[in-house]
Write an enzyme that holds these catalytic residues in place. Structure first.
Site, PDB file in Angstrom:
ATOM      1  N   GLY A 245       0.816  -1.220   0.000  1.00 39.72           N
ATOM      2  CA  GLY A 245       0.000   0.000   0.000  1.00 39.72           C
ATOM      3  C   GLY A 245       0.843   1.260   0.000  1.00 39.72           C
TER       4      GLY A 245
ATOM      5  N   ARG B 280       0.561   5.761  -2.007  1.00 42.98           N
ATOM      6  CA  ARG B 280       0.209   7.089  -1.452  1.00 42.98           C
ATOM      7  C   ARG B 280       0.227   7.015   0.071  1.00 42.98           C
ATOM      8  NH1 ARG B 280      -5.769   6.693  -0.684  1.00 42.98           N
ATOM      9  NH2 ARG B 280      -6.432   4.798  -1.732  1.00 42.98           N
TER      10      ARG B 280
ATOM     11  N   VAL C  24      -3.122  -7.444  -1.559  1.00 35.66           N
ATOM     12  CA  VAL C  24      -2.386  -8.151  -0.502  1.00 35.66           C
ATOM     13  C   VAL C  24      -3.267  -9.051   0.371  1.00 35.66           C
ATOM     14  CG1 VAL C  24      -0.390  -6.619  -0.366  1.00 35.66           C
ATOM     15  CG2 VAL C  24      -2.438  -6.083   0.977  1.00 35.66           C
TER      16      VAL C  24
ATOM     17  N   ASN D 281       1.643  -2.296   5.404  1.00 35.91           N
ATOM     18  CA  ASN D 281       1.007  -0.990   5.581  1.00 35.91           C
ATOM     19  C   ASN D 281      -0.389  -0.891   4.963  1.00 35.91           C
ATOM     20  OD1 ASN D 281       1.063   2.184   5.734  1.00 35.91           O
ATOM     21  ND2 ASN D 281       0.685   1.664   3.588  1.00 35.91           N
TER      22      ASN D 281
ATOM     23  N   SER E  65      -2.948   0.478  14.610  1.00 33.77           N
ATOM     24  CA  SER E  65      -3.584   1.787  14.844  1.00 33.77           C
ATOM     25  C   SER E  65      -3.902   1.891  16.321  1.00 33.77           C
ATOM     26  CB  SER E  65      -4.879   1.905  14.038  1.00 33.77           C
ATOM     27  OG  SER E  65      -5.632   3.026  14.486  1.00 33.77           O
TER      28      SER E  65
ATOM     29  N   TYR F  86     -12.538  -2.339  11.907  1.00 33.53           N
ATOM     30  CA  TYR F  86     -11.163  -1.812  11.810  1.00 33.53           C
ATOM     31  C   TYR F  86     -10.407  -2.039  13.124  1.00 33.53           C
ATOM     32  CZ  TYR F  86      -7.601   1.810  10.737  1.00 33.53           C
ATOM     33  OH  TYR F  86      -6.438   2.495  10.497  1.00 33.53           O
TER      34      TYR F  86
ATOM     35  N   LYS G 215      -7.054  -4.245  13.550  1.00 32.84           N
ATOM     36  CA  LYS G 215      -5.815  -3.611  14.026  1.00 32.84           C
ATOM     37  C   LYS G 215      -5.348  -4.213  15.341  1.00 32.84           C
ATOM     38  CE  LYS G 215      -5.168  -0.829  10.544  1.00 32.84           C
ATOM     39  NZ  LYS G 215      -4.015  -1.019   9.654  1.00 32.84           N
TER      40      LYS G 215
HETATM   41  P1  NAP Z   1      -4.473   5.584   2.376  1.00 32.65           P
HETATM   42  O1  NAP Z   1      -3.976   6.967   2.113  1.00 32.65           O
HETATM   43  O2  NAP Z   1      -5.917   5.284   2.197  1.00 32.65           O
HETATM   44  O3  NAP Z   1      -3.577   4.567   1.518  1.00 32.65           O
HETATM   45  C1  NAP Z   1      -3.828   3.199   1.579  1.00 32.65           C
HETATM   46  C2  NAP Z   1      -2.906   2.471   0.629  1.00 32.65           C
HETATM   47  O4  NAP Z   1      -3.212   1.051   0.721  1.00 32.65           O
HETATM   48  C3  NAP Z   1      -3.103   2.871  -0.824  1.00 32.65           C
HETATM   49  O5  NAP Z   1      -1.857   2.881  -1.475  1.00 32.65           O
HETATM   50  C4  NAP Z   1      -3.976   1.733  -1.373  1.00 32.65           C
HETATM   51  O6  NAP Z   1      -3.797   1.477  -2.757  1.00 32.65           O
HETATM   52  C5  NAP Z   1      -3.415   0.565  -0.589  1.00 32.65           C
HETATM   53  N1  NAP Z   1      -4.327  -0.586  -0.587  1.00 32.65           N
HETATM   54  C6  NAP Z   1      -5.627  -0.610  -0.225  1.00 32.65           C
HETATM   55  N2  NAP Z   1      -6.125  -1.854  -0.360  1.00 32.65           N
HETATM   56  C7  NAP Z   1      -5.099  -2.629  -0.810  1.00 32.65           C
HETATM   57  C8  NAP Z   1      -4.977  -3.996  -1.145  1.00 32.65           C
HETATM   58  N3  NAP Z   1      -6.009  -4.843  -1.028  1.00 32.65           N
HETATM   59  N4  NAP Z   1      -3.782  -4.456  -1.596  1.00 32.65           N
HETATM   60  C9  NAP Z   1      -2.717  -3.614  -1.726  1.00 32.65           C
HETATM   61  N5  NAP Z   1      -2.777  -2.306  -1.410  1.00 32.65           N
HETATM   62  C10 NAP Z   1      -3.947  -1.821  -0.968  1.00 32.65           C
HETATM   63  O7  NAP Z   1      -4.154   5.130   3.887  1.00 32.65           O
HETATM   64  P2  NAP Z   1      -3.118   5.720   4.956  1.00 32.65           P
HETATM   65  O8  NAP Z   1      -3.827   6.738   5.770  1.00 32.65           O
HETATM   66  O9  NAP Z   1      -1.832   6.056   4.305  1.00 32.65           O
HETATM   67  O10 NAP Z   1      -2.957   4.446   5.902  1.00 32.65           O
HETATM   68  C11 NAP Z   1      -1.905   3.516   5.729  1.00 32.65           C
HETATM   69  C12 NAP Z   1      -1.966   2.514   6.879  1.00 32.65           C
HETATM   70  O11 NAP Z   1      -1.896   3.209   8.132  1.00 32.65           O
HETATM   71  C13 NAP Z   1      -3.275   1.710   6.926  1.00 32.65           C
HETATM   72  O12 NAP Z   1      -3.022   0.396   7.357  1.00 32.65           O
HETATM   73  C14 NAP Z   1      -4.084   2.455   7.968  1.00 32.65           C
HETATM   74  O13 NAP Z   1      -5.054   1.629   8.572  1.00 32.65           O
HETATM   75  C15 NAP Z   1      -2.993   2.851   8.939  1.00 32.65           C
HETATM   76  N6  NAP Z   1      -3.350   3.976   9.805  1.00 32.65           N
HETATM   77  C16 NAP Z   1      -3.673   5.194   9.274  1.00 32.65           C
HETATM   78  C17 NAP Z   1      -3.997   6.242  10.137  1.00 32.65           C
HETATM   79  C18 NAP Z   1      -4.356   7.608   9.639  1.00 32.65           C
HETATM   80  O14 NAP Z   1      -4.738   8.443  10.480  1.00 32.65           O
HETATM   81  N7  NAP Z   1      -4.253   7.904   8.364  1.00 32.65           N
HETATM   82  C19 NAP Z   1      -4.001   6.030  11.521  1.00 32.65           C
HETATM   83  C20 NAP Z   1      -3.666   4.768  12.014  1.00 32.65           C
HETATM   84  C21 NAP Z   1      -3.330   3.750  11.141  1.00 32.65           C
HETATM   85  P3  NAP Z   1      -4.608   2.302  -3.894  1.00 32.65           P
HETATM   86  O15 NAP Z   1      -4.032   3.682  -3.885  1.00 32.65           O
HETATM   87  O16 NAP Z   1      -4.316   1.537  -5.147  1.00 32.65           O
HETATM   88  O17 NAP Z   1      -6.054   2.260  -3.465  1.00 32.65           O
END
Ligand code: NAP
Length: 251
Positions: free
Chosen positions: A12, A15, A64, A90, A142, A155, A159
């Site tokens: 992932g 972005r 994944v 990720n 998370s 979620y 997590k």
């Molecule tokens: P995001 O901006 O939504 O990016 C998610 C990434 O995962 C994208 O590149 C997406 O690909 C990819 N993805 C989604 N489904 C997938 C799959 N089945 N196989 C492969 N790749 C996949 O999310 P983020 O905010 O950066 O979060 C990244 C991680 O941190 C996640 O696990 C999230 O739960 C965790 N997290 C985030 C936060 C927060 O506040 N943002 C807080 C705690 C934890 P596409 O671009 O092709 O859709």
């Protein structure tokens, strides 16, 4: 932290947080494989940026949560770079809904992408790490998996599951010089949190002792440390990166 000569796969990473982790690992000297599902387009821009920094990088697209895809992604990585040293689990999604309104599909999809993926990717990577007697697995959990959140039972469960997986797997592979850790971010400014109404984002920021949302870079620094040689004696741990929000209030 010097990761020269190391090969990393970041799921992932087209972005958001994953993208920043990939760039941070490359800055430390690693060759980095970029993965996502190509929504809306393949993550070629991240690869171009890492190559511009003078480090090898390539795309290995795939879902994944699917073992077939994951085995292909890991095989492609090892075929291209000869090994796999660092896996960052990720990739993640949300399908928020109150439990009473949550559908089986909302539950199953989040479990598959956020939790099953960690198992199948780690299993595929460990086959190589155990053989080479060196490896680092860092999974992005998370704080929601630790303290819960309304509307995120699916979620939070996924997590929290990552934390259990991390501790159990860490015990299985510690003697092989492979560490398994988790990073638990709080509220980080990415597309995932940008989809929330501005009012809710302000409300969240007000609850964070640091007073502001974290950046993807804040998470990437923690991951780079856990992936390094310096962190060799740290395993089975969860490192929160949350500006203090999970500390709770005294009154
Ligand atoms: P995001 O901006 O939504 O990016 C998610 C990434 O995962 C994208 O590149 C997406 O690909 C990819 N993805 C989604 N489904 C997938 C799959 N089945 N196989 C492969 N790749 C996949 O999310 P983020 O905010 O950066 O979060 C990244 C991680 O941190 C996640 O696990 C999230 O739960 C965790 N997290 C985030 C936060 C927060 O506040 N943002 C807080 C705690 C934890 P596409 O671009 O092709 O859709």
């Amino acid at each position: 932290m010097d990761l020269t000569g190391k090969v990393a796969l970041v799921t992932g990473s087209g972005r958001g947080i994953g993208r920043e982790i990939a760039i941070r690992l490359a800055e430390a000297g690693a060759s980095v494989v970029i993965n996502d599902v190509g929504n809306p387009e393949p993550p070629n821009e991240v690869v171009a940026q890492i190559k511009q920094m003078g480090h090898p990088s390539m795309v290995a697209m795939g879902d994944v949560s699917q073992s077939v895809d994951v085995n292909r992604i890991v095989d492609t990585t090892v075929a291209a770079y000869g090994k796999l040293d660092i896996l960052v689990n990720n990739a993640g999604i949300t399908r928020d809904q109150l439990v009473l309104r949550m559908t089986d599909e909302d539950w199953d999809k989040v479990m598959a992408v956020d939790l099953k993926s960690v198992f199948v990717c780690s299993r595929a990577a460990l086959r190589h790490m155990i053989r080479q007697r060196w490896g680092r697995i860092v999974s992005i959990s998370s704080i929601v998996g630790i303290i819960g959140n309304v509307g995120q039972a699916n979620y939070a469960s996924a997590k929290a599951g990552i934390i259990g997986f991390t501790k159990a797997t860490a015990k299985e592979v510690a003697s092989r010089n492979v560490t398994v850790n988790a990073v638990a971010p709080g509220f980080i400014d990415t597309a995932m949190t940008q989809q929330l109404p501005e009012e809710r984002r302000q409300e969240m920021a007000g609850k964070i002792p640091a007073g502001y949302l974290g950046t993807p870079r804040d998470v990437a620094e923690a991951v780079a440390f856990l992936a390094s040689e310096e962190a060799r004696y740290i395993t089975g741990q969860v490192l929160t990166v949350d500006g203090g929000i999970s500390l709770g209030k005294l009154m």
